[in-house]
Design a protein around this motif. Sequence first.
Motif, mmCIF file in Angstrom:
data_model
loop_
_atom_site.group_PDB
_atom_site.id
_atom_site.type_symbol
_atom_site.label_atom_id
_atom_site.label_comp_id
_atom_site.label_asym_id
_atom_site.label_seq_id
_atom_site.Cartn_x
_atom_site.Cartn_y
_atom_site.Cartn_z
ATOM 1 N N LYS A 283 0.819 -1.214 0.000
ATOM 2 C CA LYS A 283 0.000 0.000 0.000
ATOM 3 C C LYS A 283 0.853 1.265 0.000
ATOM 4 C CE LYS A 283 -3.998 -2.150 2.223
ATOM 5 N NZ LYS A 283 -4.914 -2.188 3.402
ATOM 6 N N THR A 288 3.034 -0.213 -4.630
ATOM 7 C CA THR A 288 1.640 -0.356 -5.049
ATOM 8 C C THR A 288 1.568 -0.898 -6.475
ATOM 9 O OG1 THR A 288 1.719 1.970 -5.685
ATOM 10 C CG2 THR A 288 0.739 1.462 -3.543
ATOM 11 N N GLY A 429 -0.174 -5.487 3.535
ATOM 12 C CA GLY A 429 -1.142 -4.693 2.790
ATOM 13 C C GLY A 429 -1.544 -5.227 1.436
ATOM 14 N N ASP A 431 -3.721 -6.650 -1.336
ATOM 15 C CA ASP A 431 -5.178 -6.588 -1.425
ATOM 16 C C ASP A 431 -5.620 -6.970 -2.836
ATOM 17 O OD1 ASP A 431 -7.845 -6.141 -1.179
ATOM 18 O OD2 ASP A 431 -7.705 -4.009 -0.703
#
Length: 505
Positions: A283, A288, A429, A431
Amino acid sequence: MSTKKNISYAVASAAALAVTLTACGGSGGSGASGGTWDKDAVVNIGSLYEPQNLDNTAGGGQGVTEALNGNVYEGLFRLTDDGKVDKLLAQDYGTSADGLTYTFTLRDGVKFHSGKELTSQDVKYSLEKVLADDSQSARKSNLEVVKDIATPDARTVKVTLSKKSISFVYNLSYVWIINSQAKNLKTTEDGTGPYTLNKWSRGSALSLNRFAGYWGDAAANKQVVFHYYKDATALNNALLTNAVDVVTSEQSPDALEQFKSNGSYKVNDGDSTTKLLLAFNDKAKPFTDVKVRRAVSAAIDDKKLLESVWGGYGKEIGSMVPPTDPWYEDLTDVNAHDVAKAKKLLAEAGYAKGFSFTLDTPNYDPHPTAATFIKSQLAKVGITVKINTITPDEWYTKVYKNHDFTATLQEHVNDRDLVWYGNPDFYWGYDNPQVTKWVEEAEAASSTAAQTELLKKVNRQTAEDAASDWLYLYPQIVVANDKLSGYPLNGLNSQFFAYDIKKTG
């Protein structure tokens, strides 16, 4: 997750595992010289992992699992050294037709070290302790499916789940059953295991005495003493001078030849579930971007790193799944070392000239060595790495709790911990809604075959997404004096059962 120093997580299918009746016998065996073993022997165990405290719901770390799990504390079930689940304090259990209610019958005649008899209230207390708001238990989130705990009588516990969990019984093998009246558990204990705590001298040693009132087979030795060392060299010297009889996990492969060439020692290369990860904060920019994560993974020569740290031991691993997990697939080719590919991916992501990031690095081996290697490798593709060395406690707060990092190095000890990539709130993080859905479906699966197929999909997807960079799988090297037998050979989740260890004169 377990980290070698701090935290430990695992998820697995109980239905996939044989559930049998046992007391404390049956740990992994190993050869020993002939002769009559001494039932009153003191077994000296050498380790690099001292507990931070004696409570596994309060951040006790790998050391407390190694010394106390199965030795001092027991669960309703026990995870054996070969990965099976045995009934332990649970004499029997049944499951409702909808898979939501488990009824456990406790073994009769079990007493805590304080003399109090085990009852269903102690089991309820122990589960609630794991689920408490201030719990740091590695099993907390696994067990949050628990909706209600009832105690119809002293030997019966009825647990109702909010949703189906194929891993529930397996996860219970990590829950220590503790006297509900016990106090000061960070420095004392009150378990039901074959040993009682004798003395803990911080920074030095922790000794356990055979418990005369144990419900099962008595420990094969009178006392075990875990001796703690700051580095592998000191630990090996202790073994060479007979200050210790066995080393739980050899961390200095360069030193092995002196034991291999000496008939007084046995070097055992068992199965490990410990993965060394370069964990990205998925994140935090630039991680990312999947292309950046894949580029970093491709830029690092994992084989060369493994060779430099472990010589001919250990294995390359292309995902979170070790070969001992049912959903293993060799994915080392997905983000294999390829500098040209790494540069191409960086350019496509808009980082043709590279970038810089801070790597939070635990201060114990092999992390500093691995961090230096990674810094050198990434410099070849224009990426600048700043190494920030931190203590295990700092790592727990900064990285695990606060997610205040860009990338970090950490060991994850447990088997079957792939499912943590299905939790977007986990520290790294990651996802991916599809992965989360597959993990949820796998946990609700009605068969282990269905669970396995779903988790194979998760394994491949997380590898293709370079959710982390799985650098290598640790070897599990136990070195022992040849007068010893009955010690565990595999590094399953940091536990080290001492009760079957026999020592000849």
